[in-house]
Scaffold this motif. Structure first.
Motif, PDB file in Angstrom:
ATOM      1  N   LYS A   1       1.236   0.556  58.571  1.00 16.00           N
ATOM      2  CA  LYS A   1       1.435   0.795  57.140  1.00 16.00           C
ATOM      3  C   LYS A   1       2.785   0.255  56.666  1.00 16.00           C
ATOM      4  CE  LYS A   1      -1.444   4.901  56.446  1.00 16.00           C
ATOM      5  NZ  LYS A   1      -1.453   6.340  56.064  1.00 16.00           N
ATOM      6  N   ILE A   2       3.825   0.505  57.446  1.00 17.36           N
ATOM      7  CA  ILE A   2       5.157   0.030  57.073  1.00 17.36           C
ATOM      8  C   ILE A   2       5.182  -1.491  57.005  1.00 17.36           C
ATOM      9  CG2 ILE A   2       7.549  -0.157  57.858  1.00 17.36           C
ATOM     10  CD1 ILE A   2       7.201   2.679  59.031  1.00 17.36           C
ATOM     11  N   VAL A   3       4.587  -2.128  58.010  1.00  9.74           N
ATOM     12  CA  VAL A   3       4.598  -3.594  58.048  1.00  9.74           C
ATOM     13  C   VAL A   3       3.780  -4.179  56.900  1.00  9.74           C
ATOM     14  CG1 VAL A   3       3.849  -5.605  59.374  1.00  9.74           C
ATOM     15  CG2 VAL A   3       5.028  -3.727  60.518  1.00  9.74           C
ATOM     16  N   LEU A   4       2.569  -3.667  56.689  1.00 12.87           N
ATOM     17  CA  LEU A   4       1.678  -4.246  55.700  1.00 12.87           C
ATOM     18  C   LEU A   4       2.090  -3.942  54.265  1.00 12.87           C
ATOM     19  CD1 LEU A   4      -1.853  -3.706  57.312  1.00 12.87           C
ATOM     20  CD2 LEU A   4      -0.437  -5.765  57.296  1.00 12.87           C
ATOM     21  N   GLN A   5       2.568  -2.726  54.009  1.00 14.30           N
ATOM     22  CA  GLN A   5       2.872  -2.340  52.632  1.00 14.30           C
ATOM     23  C   GLN A   5       4.313  -2.588  52.225  1.00 14.30           C
ATOM     24  OE1 GLN A   5       1.201   1.330  51.040  1.00 14.30           O
ATOM     25  NE2 GLN A   5      -0.033   1.576  52.888  1.00 14.30           N
ATOM     26  N   LEU A   6       5.226  -2.717  53.182  1.00 10.10           N
ATOM     27  CA  LEU A   6       6.630  -2.895  52.832  1.00 10.10           C
ATOM     28  C   LEU A   6       7.174  -4.253  53.284  1.00 10.10           C
ATOM     29  CD1 LEU A   6       8.056   0.644  53.742  1.00 10.10           C
ATOM     30  CD2 LEU A   6       7.081  -0.131  51.575  1.00 10.10           C
TER      31      LEU A   6
ATOM     32  N   LEU B   1       8.812  -9.989  52.568  1.00  5.13           N
ATOM     33  CA  LEU B   1       9.049 -11.312  53.133  1.00  5.13           C
ATOM     34  C   LEU B   1       8.299 -12.383  52.355  1.00  5.13           C
ATOM     35  CD1 LEU B   1       8.886 -10.476  56.954  1.00  5.13           C
ATOM     36  CD2 LEU B   1      10.923 -10.914  55.556  1.00  5.13           C
ATOM     37  N   ALA B   2       7.091 -12.044  51.891  1.00  4.09           N
ATOM     38  CA  ALA B   2       6.335 -12.995  51.067  1.00  4.09           C
ATOM     39  C   ALA B   2       7.085 -13.289  49.773  1.00  4.09           C
ATOM     40  CB  ALA B   2       4.943 -12.438  50.773  1.00  4.09           C
ATOM     41  N   GLY B   3       7.693 -12.270  49.181  1.00  2.99           N
ATOM     42  CA  GLY B   3       8.477 -12.478  47.967  1.00  2.99           C
ATOM     43  C   GLY B   3       9.666 -13.381  48.218  1.00  2.99           C
ATOM     44  N   GLN B   4      10.337 -13.186  49.375  1.00  5.14           N
ATOM     45  CA  GLN B   4      11.461 -14.060  49.717  1.00  5.14           C
ATOM     46  C   GLN B   4      11.016 -15.512  49.861  1.00  5.14           C
ATOM     47  OE1 GLN B   4      15.213 -13.262  51.030  1.00  5.14           O
ATOM     48  NE2 GLN B   4      14.602 -12.402  49.065  1.00  5.14           N
TER      49      GLN B   4
ATOM     50  N   VAL C   1       8.949 -18.960  42.177  1.00  5.09           N
ATOM     51  CA  VAL C   1       8.722 -17.965  41.125  1.00  5.09           C
ATOM     52  C   VAL C   1      10.013 -17.421  40.544  1.00  5.09           C
ATOM     53  CG1 VAL C   1       6.539 -17.299  42.203  1.00  5.09           C
ATOM     54  CG2 VAL C   1       8.619 -16.009  42.737  1.00  5.09           C
ATOM     55  N   GLY C   2      11.166 -17.853  41.079  1.00  6.04           N
ATOM     56  CA  GLY C   2      12.442 -17.319  40.612  1.00  6.04           C
ATOM     57  C   GLY C   2      12.655 -17.516  39.120  1.00  6.04           C
TER      58      GLY C   2
ATOM     59  N   LEU D   1       5.354  -3.920  44.276  1.00  6.86           N
ATOM     60  CA  LEU D   1       6.770  -3.618  44.080  1.00  6.86           C
ATOM     61  C   LEU D   1       7.643  -4.372  45.077  1.00  6.86           C
ATOM     62  CD1 LEU D   1       6.876   0.228  43.382  1.00  6.86           C
ATOM     63  CD2 LEU D   1       7.773  -1.559  41.908  1.00  6.86           C
ATOM     64  N   PHE D   2       7.268  -4.315  46.352  1.00  4.04           N
ATOM     65  CA  PHE D   2       8.102  -4.938  47.360  1.00  4.04           C
ATOM     66  C   PHE D   2       7.965  -6.463  47.360  1.00  4.04           C
ATOM     67  CE2 PHE D   2       8.634  -0.646  48.615  1.00  4.04           C
ATOM     68  CZ  PHE D   2       9.840  -0.618  49.282  1.00  4.04           C
ATOM     69  N   LEU D   3       6.843  -6.978  46.879  1.00  2.00           N
ATOM     70  CA  LEU D   3       6.726  -8.417  46.666  1.00  2.00           C
ATOM     71  C   LEU D   3       7.727  -8.880  45.606  1.00  2.00           C
ATOM     72  CD1 LEU D   3       5.136 -11.115  47.128  1.00  2.00           C
ATOM     73  CD2 LEU D   3       3.702 -10.406  45.199  1.00  2.00           C
ATOM     74  N   LEU D   4       7.796  -8.139  44.494  1.00  2.00           N
ATOM     75  CA  LEU D   4       8.738  -8.475  43.425  1.00  2.00           C
ATOM     76  C   LEU D   4      10.188  -8.260  43.871  1.00  2.00           C
ATOM     77  CD1 LEU D   4       6.894  -6.949  40.326  1.00  2.00           C
ATOM     78  CD2 LEU D   4       7.064  -9.355  40.988  1.00  2.00           C
ATOM     79  N   TYR D   5      10.435  -7.205  44.649  1.00  2.00           N
ATOM     80  CA  TYR D   5      11.782  -6.965  45.156  1.00  2.00           C
ATOM     81  C   TYR D   5      12.243  -8.152  46.013  1.00  2.00           C
ATOM     82  CZ  TYR D   5      11.382  -2.017  43.836  1.00  2.00           C
ATOM     83  OH  TYR D   5      11.250  -0.847  43.146  1.00  2.00           O
ATOM     84  N   GLY D   6      11.357  -8.615  46.894  1.00  2.28           N
ATOM     85  CA  GLY D   6      11.711  -9.738  47.751  1.00  2.28           C
ATOM     86  C   GLY D   6      11.954 -11.011  46.969  1.00  2.28           C
ATOM     87  N   ALA D   7      11.156 -11.224  45.928  1.00  3.90           N
ATOM     88  CA  ALA D   7      11.313 -12.438  45.122  1.00  3.90           C
ATOM     89  C   ALA D   7      12.577 -12.407  44.279  1.00  3.90           C
ATOM     90  CB  ALA D   7      10.084 -12.621  44.222  1.00  3.90           C
TER      91      ALA D   7
END
Length: 384
Positions: A179-184, A189-192, A198-199, A58-64
């Motif tokens: 947990k916060i760093v790894l899962q959120l 940041l990877a998505g950004q 991938v945009g 989810l957060f990967l897609l949010y960042g992207a």
């Protein structure tokens, strides 16, 4: 008052006075499934692992999806965005802390923890834009304000939860920080970083990925409520307590709607900006809050997300009525003087009378971490 189907939409709208969110019905169905068939044993382990992966996705897609350039362009309207951020991450938490006086006579400690967490969640994006558009407010400002709130919430919400909720949200322990760093943060940041590549894909398959979003959140909800059932936490909640929780949330929403509207007026904002501030500053994101709760609360996430789920539907119904009334306000068609230096990006210095726009055709802000799932609201169209 009749309902109509917006142009380009295949699904008829529900009556304007009853904007039931279909996604809420899906969430309630998932809660019912977890109550009847909770995951246990090996199935619970598999569901927990899948839920962890779903949060990261989810957060990967949010960042992207989040357009950083668009958010930075909105810095010129800094007074409005600062006001929305203050409402979201300062006024809301203060009201949540004040509600602590209702424990234990009105709210149980667990329900209060969920209510306080609700006050820490970032604002929405898509539904704020839709309601601002219907009310003929400053839509570009609503886009940027929602994006800022969502981006800030990635960091601010977990920190506030750890500080204000203490051990109930993991405190400041190394485990909760990891947990916060790894899962959120890392997936976001990877998505950004991946956005330039991938945009285009995300734009082409936005509808399909919307189902991925909603499916992932449903998995998170099922896992959380299954753990709650296995631990017997639902024996702590009675119908009377739920009724009191709804009453407290209704007061909370009413106070925030009044503060954002009249407070923005006292600060010198024009009508269009006040509308954007009211809708962006008084709402909370279910899509961002649910995954965060699963990371922060673990096995206690089921009761933690219950107040947020109830508040989400309440805010949609109330804001739909307000947006429709704002659209019919005589001021909506009259020019007004905006506060100096508060022009929205790309907008003229004076206000513009904007035509009503159906939520289905509202601009897509990039679906940041506060964006609601596609199709997550069925807002009424503005009256003709």
């Amino acid at each position: 008052m009749s309902s109509r189907t917006p142009r380009g939409s295949r699904r008829p709208l529900l009556p304007a006075w009853l904007p039931i969110d279909p996604y809420i019905l899906a969430l309630l169905g998932t809660v019912g499934l977890a109550a009847l068939l909770p995951a246990s044993g090996a199935a619970a382990t598999v569901a927990s692992g899948a839920s962890t992966g779903a949060v990261a996705l989810l957060f990967l897609l949010y960042g992207a999806r989040l357009s950083t350039r668009e958010a930075l362009d909105g810095l010129r309207h800094w007074r409005l965005h600062g006001t929305v951020l203050a409402c979201t991450f300062l006024v809301f938490p203060l009201l949540g802390l004040a509600a602590g006086g209702l424990v234990p006579t009105v709210l149980t400690p667990d329900l209060y923890g969920g209510l306080l967490f609700l006050c820490l969640v970032p604002s929405t994006i898509q539904s704020s834009i839709a309601f601002t558009s219907i009310a003929r407010g400053n839509v570009p400002a609503a886009i940027c304000a929602g994006s800022f709130s969502s981006l800030a919430g990635i960091v601010i919400t977990p920190l506030l939860a750890a500080f204000l909720l203490g051990s109930g949200a993991g405190g400041f322990s190394a485990d909760s920080a990891v947990k916060i760093v790894l899962q959120l943060l890392v997936p976001f940041l990877a998505g950004q970083l991946l956005r330039p590549w991938v945009g285009g894909f995300l734009v082409r398959y936005k509808k399909v990925l919307g189902y991925v979003d909603r499916g992932s959140i449903l998995l998170v909800v099922y896992t959380a409520f299954s753990e709650g059932m296995n631990r017997g936490v639902w024996h702590l909640v009675t119908p009377g307590r739920l009724g009191l929780l709804l009453a407290v949330e209704a007061v909370l929403l009413a106070v925030m709607l009044a503060l954002t509207w009249y407070g923005a007026k006292r600060l010198g904002f024009g009508r269009g900006d006040r509308i954007a501030i009211q809708f962006a500053g008084s709402k909370k994101s279910l899509a961002a809050g649910l995954p965060m709760a699963s990371v922060l609360f673990g096995a206690h996430a089921s009761l933690a997300v219950l107040p947020l789920m109830l508040f989400h539907q309440m805010q949609l119904m109330v804001c739909a009525v307000i947006a429709r009334r704002r659209a019919g306000d005589p001021e909506a068609a009259e020019p007004e003087d905006e506060a100096p230096g508060d022009e929205a990006p790309g907008q003229p210095s004076g206000p513009v009378s904007r035509p009503a726009v159906d939520p289905a055709s509202a601009p897509d802000p990039g679906r940041g971490p506060g964006a609601e799932p596609v199709g997550g609201i069925t807002s009424p169209a503005a009256p003709r």
